[in-house]
Design a protein around this motif. Structure first.
Motif, short mmCIF file in Angstrom:
data_model
loop_
_atom_site.label_atom_id
_atom_site.label_comp_id
_atom_site.label_asym_id
_atom_site.label_seq_id
_atom_site.Cartn_x
_atom_site.Cartn_y
_atom_site.Cartn_z
N ALA A 128 20.83 20.46 50.04
CA ALA A 128 19.92 19.66 50.85
C ALA A 128 20.13 18.13 50.64
O ALA A 128 19.60 17.51 51.80
N GLN A 129 20.54 17.73 49.69
CA GLN A 129 20.82 16.39 49.26
C GLN A 129 22.24 15.64 49.92
O GLN A 129 22.21 14.62 50.00
N ARG A 130 22.84 16.59 50.18
CA ARG A 130 24.55 16.09 50.77
C ARG A 130 24.23 15.72 52.33
O ARG A 130 23.28 16.25 52.92
N SER A 131 25.05 14.91 52.88
CA SER A 131 25.04 14.48 54.09
C SER A 131 26.79 14.44 54.24
O SER A 131 27.56 14.47 53.74
N ARG A 132 26.84 14.06 55.81
CA ARG A 132 28.06 13.88 56.48
C ARG A 132 29.02 15.27 56.22
O ARG A 132 30.14 14.95 55.86
N PHE A 133 28.41 16.19 56.59
CA PHE A 133 29.00 17.65 56.81
C PHE A 133 30.03 17.76 57.94
O PHE A 133 29.53 17.15 59.01
N HIS A 134 31.16 18.10 57.86
CA HIS A 134 31.91 18.48 58.96
C HIS A 134 32.32 20.18 58.68
O HIS A 134 33.13 20.47 58.26
N LEU A 135 31.30 20.82 59.40
CA LEU A 135 31.37 22.37 59.05
C LEU A 135 31.56 23.14 60.50
O LEU A 135 31.18 22.74 61.54
N GLY A 136 32.41 24.41 60.41
CA GLY A 136 32.15 25.21 61.67
C GLY A 136 30.88 26.06 61.51
O GLY A 136 29.98 25.88 60.86
N ALA A 137 30.85 26.43 62.71
CA ALA A 137 29.47 27.02 63.18
C ALA A 137 29.11 28.37 62.10
O ALA A 137 27.78 28.35 61.67
N GLU A 138 30.08 28.88 61.53
CA GLU A 138 29.69 30.07 60.58
C GLU A 138 29.21 29.36 59.25
O GLU A 138 28.39 29.79 58.69
N ASN A 139 29.91 28.39 58.83
CA ASN A 139 29.28 27.80 57.55
C ASN A 139 27.84 27.17 57.75
O ASN A 139 26.99 26.85 57.01
N ILE A 140 27.88 26.43 58.83
CA ILE A 140 26.54 25.91 59.41
C ILE A 140 25.38 27.03 59.35
O ILE A 140 24.55 26.66 58.68
N ALA A 141 25.76 28.12 59.85
CA ALA A 141 24.74 29.20 59.72
C ALA A 141 24.60 29.75 58.26
O ALA A 141 23.27 29.87 58.02
N LYS A 142 25.28 29.71 57.32
CA LYS A 142 25.32 30.19 56.19
C LYS A 142 24.41 29.14 55.25
O LYS A 142 23.65 29.43 54.37
N GLY A 143 24.87 27.89 55.58
CA GLY A 143 24.20 26.78 54.75
C GLY A 143 22.72 26.96 55.25
O GLY A 143 21.52 26.85 54.28
N LYS A 144 22.47 27.30 56.66
CA LYS A 144 20.85 27.52 56.98
C LYS A 144 20.43 28.49 56.18
O LYS A 144 19.16 28.42 55.57
N ARG A 145 21.00 29.68 56.11
CA ARG A 145 20.49 30.84 55.38
C ARG A 145 20.22 30.33 53.69
O ARG A 145 19.22 30.80 53.33
N CYS A 146 21.16 29.71 53.15
CA CYS A 146 21.03 29.56 51.89
C CYS A 146 19.60 28.53 51.79
O CYS A 146 18.84 28.96 50.81
N LEU A 147 19.33 27.85 52.43
CA LEU A 147 18.42 26.70 52.28
C LEU A 147 17.10 27.47 52.72
O LEU A 147 15.93 27.46 52.10
N GLU A 148 17.10 28.29 53.89
CA GLU A 148 15.86 28.69 54.32
C GLU A 148 15.54 29.96 53.54
O GLU A 148 14.30 30.01 53.16
N GLU A 149 16.49 30.81 52.77
CA GLU A 149 15.83 31.91 51.96
C GLU A 149 15.39 31.16 50.62
O GLU A 149 14.58 31.74 49.90
N THR A 150 15.93 30.02 50.24
CA THR A 150 15.51 29.61 48.85
C THR A 150 14.29 28.73 49.30
O THR A 150 13.28 29.06 48.21
N TYR A 151 13.81 28.06 50.41
CA TYR A 151 12.78 27.25 50.33
C TYR A 151 11.84 27.85 51.28
O TYR A 151 10.65 27.32 51.33
N GLN A 152 12.26 28.94 51.84
CA GLN A 152 11.06 29.66 52.62
C GLN A 152 10.52 28.73 53.94
O GLN A 152 9.54 28.72 54.15
N THR A 153 11.43 28.08 54.50
CA THR A 153 11.13 27.29 55.59
C THR A 153 12.34 27.03 56.58
O THR A 153 13.62 27.27 56.04
N GLU A 154 12.02 26.55 57.51
CA GLU A 154 13.14 26.38 58.61
C GLU A 154 13.82 25.23 58.41
O GLU A 154 13.56 24.03 57.83
N PHE A 155 15.49 25.10 58.41
CA PHE A 155 16.27 24.15 58.30
C PHE A 155 16.93 23.87 59.69
O PHE A 155 17.49 24.74 60.19
N LEU A 156 17.30 22.61 59.97
CA LEU A 156 18.14 22.30 61.16
C LEU A 156 19.28 21.63 60.47
O LEU A 156 19.38 21.09 59.39
N PHE A 157 20.45 21.68 61.21
CA PHE A 157 21.58 21.00 61.11
C PHE A 157 21.88 20.15 62.04
O PHE A 157 22.05 20.29 63.15
#
Length: 153
Positions: free
Chosen positions: A54-83
């Protein structure tokens, strides 16, 4: 005799936690995302990884990793995240942080107002007891310049 092993265990755990913090900072974005998702899949707490993500920026990720990152954050914090803009963010968490900042600001203003009122009351009492000392004390002098001199009875 049992306190020595307990102390050693405490040192080991604190060193392990510090090592985990250091290691998360050294992971690439995609490695961090994968470790976070793997940790979640094991049913373990992934907060240390989600916090780093959540603290990092300047990501250059593919669609699969973007979705995985959202899952990581959303399951941990129980709220919606956008990329967006090369980073993850949560409108709900941002709003909650803004509300908290506003509440802290209001609480600080209440404390400052209470202090100012208490100081003015103390200076007025001092004025009633010893007018010269109240007028020549720098703090009370500033108070009287701001609010005026107490009314004479």
């Amino acid at each position: 005799m049992r306190t020595i092993p307990a102390a050693a265990l405490a040192i080991f755990y604190s060193a392990s936690f510090s090592l985990a913090e250091t290691l998360t900072a050294d992971l690439s974005h995609s490695e961090l995302i994968n470790v976070c998702v793997e940790t979640l899949d094991k049913g373990e707490d992934a907060e240390i990884y989600a916090e780093e993500l959540a603290q990092r920026s300047r990501f250059h990720l593919g669609a699969e990793n973007i979705a995985k990152g959202k899952r990581c954050l959303e399951e941990t914090y129980q709220t919606e995240f956008l990329f967006e803009g090369g980073r993850y963010h949560s409108p709900e968490l941002a709003a909650a942080l803004e509300r908290r900042a506003q509440l802290l600001k209001e609480q600080q203003q209440v404390r400052e107002r209470a202090y100012t009122e208490a100081l003015a009351e103390a200076c007025i009492r001092e004025f009633d007891i010893d007018r010269f000392r109240a007028l020549t004390t720098p703090v009370c002098g500033a108070v009287f310049k701001a609010i005026g001199l107490p009314e004479n009875d």
